[in-house]
Structures are given as structure tokens and as C-alpha cells.
Design a protein around this motif. Structure first.
Motif, PDB file in Angstrom:
ATOM      1  N   PHE A  97      30.047   4.460  19.803  1.00 56.48           N
ATOM      2  CA  PHE A  97      28.579   4.354  19.567  1.00 56.48           C
ATOM      3  C   PHE A  97      27.606   5.498  20.606  1.00 56.48           C
ATOM      4  O   PHE A  97      27.177   5.932  20.178  1.00 56.48           O
ATOM      5  CB  PHE A  97      27.966   2.935  20.177  1.00 56.48           C
ATOM      6  CG  PHE A  97      26.763   2.828  19.954  1.00 56.48           C
ATOM      7  CD1 PHE A  97      25.864   2.613  18.824  1.00 56.48           C
ATOM      8  CD2 PHE A  97      25.809   2.764  21.131  1.00 56.48           C
ATOM      9  CE1 PHE A  97      24.437   2.355  18.653  1.00 56.48           C
ATOM     10  CE2 PHE A  97      24.336   2.613  20.952  1.00 56.48           C
ATOM     11  CZ  PHE A  97      23.584   2.623  19.890  1.00 56.48           C
ATOM     12  N   SER A 100      28.535   8.797  19.195  1.00 57.02           N
ATOM     13  CA  SER A 100      27.623   8.985  18.122  1.00 57.02           C
ATOM     14  C   SER A 100      26.470   9.310  18.246  1.00 57.02           C
ATOM     15  O   SER A 100      25.855  10.115  17.715  1.00 57.02           O
ATOM     16  CB  SER A 100      27.875   7.704  16.787  1.00 57.02           C
ATOM     17  OG  SER A 100      27.238   6.905  17.498  1.00 57.02           O
ATOM     18  N   VAL A 101      25.854   8.799  19.234  1.00 58.94           N
ATOM     19  CA  VAL A 101      24.285   8.897  19.656  1.00 58.94           C
ATOM     20  C   VAL A 101      24.221  10.337  20.433  1.00 58.94           C
ATOM     21  O   VAL A 101      23.413  11.128  20.046  1.00 58.94           O
ATOM     22  CB  VAL A 101      23.802   8.050  20.416  1.00 58.94           C
ATOM     23  CG1 VAL A 101      22.535   8.273  20.959  1.00 58.94           C
ATOM     24  CG2 VAL A 101      23.754   6.716  19.508  1.00 58.94           C
ATOM     25  N   GLU A 106      23.298  10.730  15.924  1.00 52.84           N
ATOM     26  CA  GLU A 106      22.963   9.629  14.961  1.00 52.84           C
ATOM     27  C   GLU A 106      22.286   8.629  15.409  1.00 52.84           C
ATOM     28  O   GLU A 106      21.719   8.487  16.655  1.00 52.84           O
ATOM     29  CB  GLU A 106      24.268   8.890  14.484  1.00 52.84           C
ATOM     30  CG  GLU A 106      25.473   9.825  13.810  1.00 52.84           C
ATOM     31  CD  GLU A 106      26.782   9.354  13.548  1.00 52.84           C
ATOM     32  OE1 GLU A 106      26.821   8.311  13.839  1.00 52.84           O
ATOM     33  OE2 GLU A 106      27.522  10.044  13.122  1.00 52.84           O
ATOM     34  N   THR A 107      21.295   8.014  14.495  1.00 50.04           N
ATOM     35  CA  THR A 107      20.203   7.002  14.950  1.00 50.04           C
ATOM     36  C   THR A 107      21.256   5.618  14.951  1.00 50.04           C
ATOM     37  O   THR A 107      22.140   5.495  14.352  1.00 50.04           O
ATOM     38  CB  THR A 107      19.164   6.889  13.989  1.00 50.04           C
ATOM     39  OG1 THR A 107      19.783   6.717  12.368  1.00 50.04           O
ATOM     40  CG2 THR A 107      18.624   8.168  13.953  1.00 50.04           C
ATOM     41  N   PHE A 108      20.589   4.746  15.670  1.00 48.44           N
ATOM     42  CA  PHE A 108      21.157   3.478  15.988  1.00 48.44           C
ATOM     43  C   PHE A 108      19.892   2.173  15.713  1.00 48.44           C
ATOM     44  O   PHE A 108      18.743   2.581  15.793  1.00 48.44           O
ATOM     45  CB  PHE A 108      21.824   3.153  17.087  1.00 48.44           C
ATOM     46  CG  PHE A 108      20.724   3.208  18.387  1.00 48.44           C
ATOM     47  CD1 PHE A 108      20.396   2.192  18.819  1.00 48.44           C
ATOM     48  CD2 PHE A 108      20.240   4.464  19.214  1.00 48.44           C
ATOM     49  CE1 PHE A 108      19.297   2.123  19.897  1.00 48.44           C
ATOM     50  CE2 PHE A 108      19.557   4.472  19.907  1.00 48.44           C
ATOM     51  CZ  PHE A 108      19.005   3.241  20.474  1.00 48.44           C
ATOM     52  N   ARG A 109      20.419   1.004  15.210  1.00 39.02           N
ATOM     53  CA  ARG A 109      19.573  -0.061  14.885  1.00 39.02           C
ATOM     54  C   ARG A 109      19.821  -0.949  16.219  1.00 39.02           C
ATOM     55  O   ARG A 109      20.852  -0.976  16.760  1.00 39.02           O
ATOM     56  CB  ARG A 109      19.969  -0.745  13.732  1.00 39.02           C
ATOM     57  CG  ARG A 109      19.821   0.310  12.654  1.00 39.02           C
ATOM     58  CD  ARG A 109      19.966  -0.302  11.370  1.00 39.02           C
ATOM     59  NE  ARG A 109      21.391  -1.255  11.526  1.00 39.02           N
ATOM     60  CZ  ARG A 109      21.837  -1.728  10.491  1.00 39.02           C
ATOM     61  NH1 ARG A 109      21.203  -1.752   9.168  1.00 39.02           N
ATOM     62  NH2 ARG A 109      22.992  -2.447  10.441  1.00 39.02           N
ATOM     63  N   SER A 112      22.926  -3.067  16.509  1.00 39.31           N
ATOM     64  CA  SER A 112      24.150  -2.405  16.796  1.00 39.31           C
ATOM     65  C   SER A 112      24.218  -2.742  18.450  1.00 39.31           C
ATOM     66  O   SER A 112      25.289  -3.048  19.038  1.00 39.31           O
ATOM     67  CB  SER A 112      24.054  -0.814  16.841  1.00 39.31           C
ATOM     68  OG  SER A 112      23.999  -0.585  15.394  1.00 39.31           O
TER      69      SER A 112
END
Length: 131
Positions: A97, A100-101, A106-109, A112
Motif C-alpha cells: 500500500f 503504491s501511494v 495511486e489514490t487510496f480510500r 483501505s
């Protein structure tokens, strides 16, 4: 053969396992970067239209990460109970995670983060039981 005595979990022990897990998640980073280098190369007269030489380099680095991880993991499971080692390996979710950020933007919610928190809490419970 006599049974080896397993070490208790300490902060340094957790760092050792997490170092191996970081190396393992590095293979995923290399794999994703390799997939972003399409092209075509010719090897022994055979043209491969799905990979460039840069992609091949990243695949090689991915294999290096996996090889180093295999060596580290063998040393870890010699020294720690399997239940502890595998519980800490689950922390790869966090590292993946994070990469990826930070690397791929990448965006995350928020859900997550809740999932990662639950995994982290489970790892803490297993590590507390080891002491």
C-alpha cells in the motif's frame, strides 16, 4: 537432532522480519515497473512484442528481490516460530500500500486504511502472545 530454541520476539526481531518483507514487496514494485515498459525485443531470431530491454532489466531485478527474500526467509523461519513469522509477513499489505501511494501516486480510500489497521492489530496480538 535436537530441537532449536526459538527466540522471543523483540523490536529488533520484528525489524528483521519486516526487512525481509520489504525486500519481498520490492519484487512487486519491480514487476509493476516492468509492465510499464512495453516494446519488442529480438532474442535468437524470435521477436517478443510485449517486453523491452528495460522491462527485462526490471524483471531481472524482481528475480533478485525474490532470491534475496528466499534466503532471508529461510533464516527467519530457522529462528522464529512459523506462526510468528507468517503473521508478520502479512504486513506486506502495508508495504505494498505504501509503495503504491509513494512510488506510483495511486489514490487510496479510507476503507483501505481500516483494513491495514486490522491486519496490524492482528499482528500485534500474535506478537504479544509470543512474549
Amino acid at each position: 537432532m535436537g530441537e532449536q530454541k526459538k527466540r522471543k520476539m523483540s523490536f529488533l526481531s520484528v525489524l528483521l522480519i519486516q526487512g525481509a518483507v520489504v525486500v519481498y514487496t520490492g519484487s512487486s514494485v519491480c514487476s509493476k515497473i516492468a509492465s510499464s515498459h512495453p516494446g519488442s525485443i529480438t532474442v535468437f531470431g524470435l521477436t517478443l512484442h510485449w517486453l523491452s530491454w528495460t522491462g527485462v532489466l526490471w524483471v531481472f531485478l524482481e528475480l533478485c528481490c525474490l532470491g534475496a527474500y528466499a534466503i532471508f526467509w529461510q533464516q527467519i523461519i530457522k529462528r522464529f516460530d512459523l506462526s510468528i513469522a507468517y503473521a508478520n509477513r502479512a504486513f506486506a499489505i502495508f508495504w505494498t500500500f505504501l509503495w503504491s501511494v509513494l512510488i506510483f501516486h495511486e489514490t487510496f480510500r479510507p476503507v483501505s486504511l481500516i483494513g491495514i489497521f486490522l491486519v496490524f492489530f492482528g499482528i500485534l496480538l500474535v506478537n504479544q502472545d509470543a512474549e
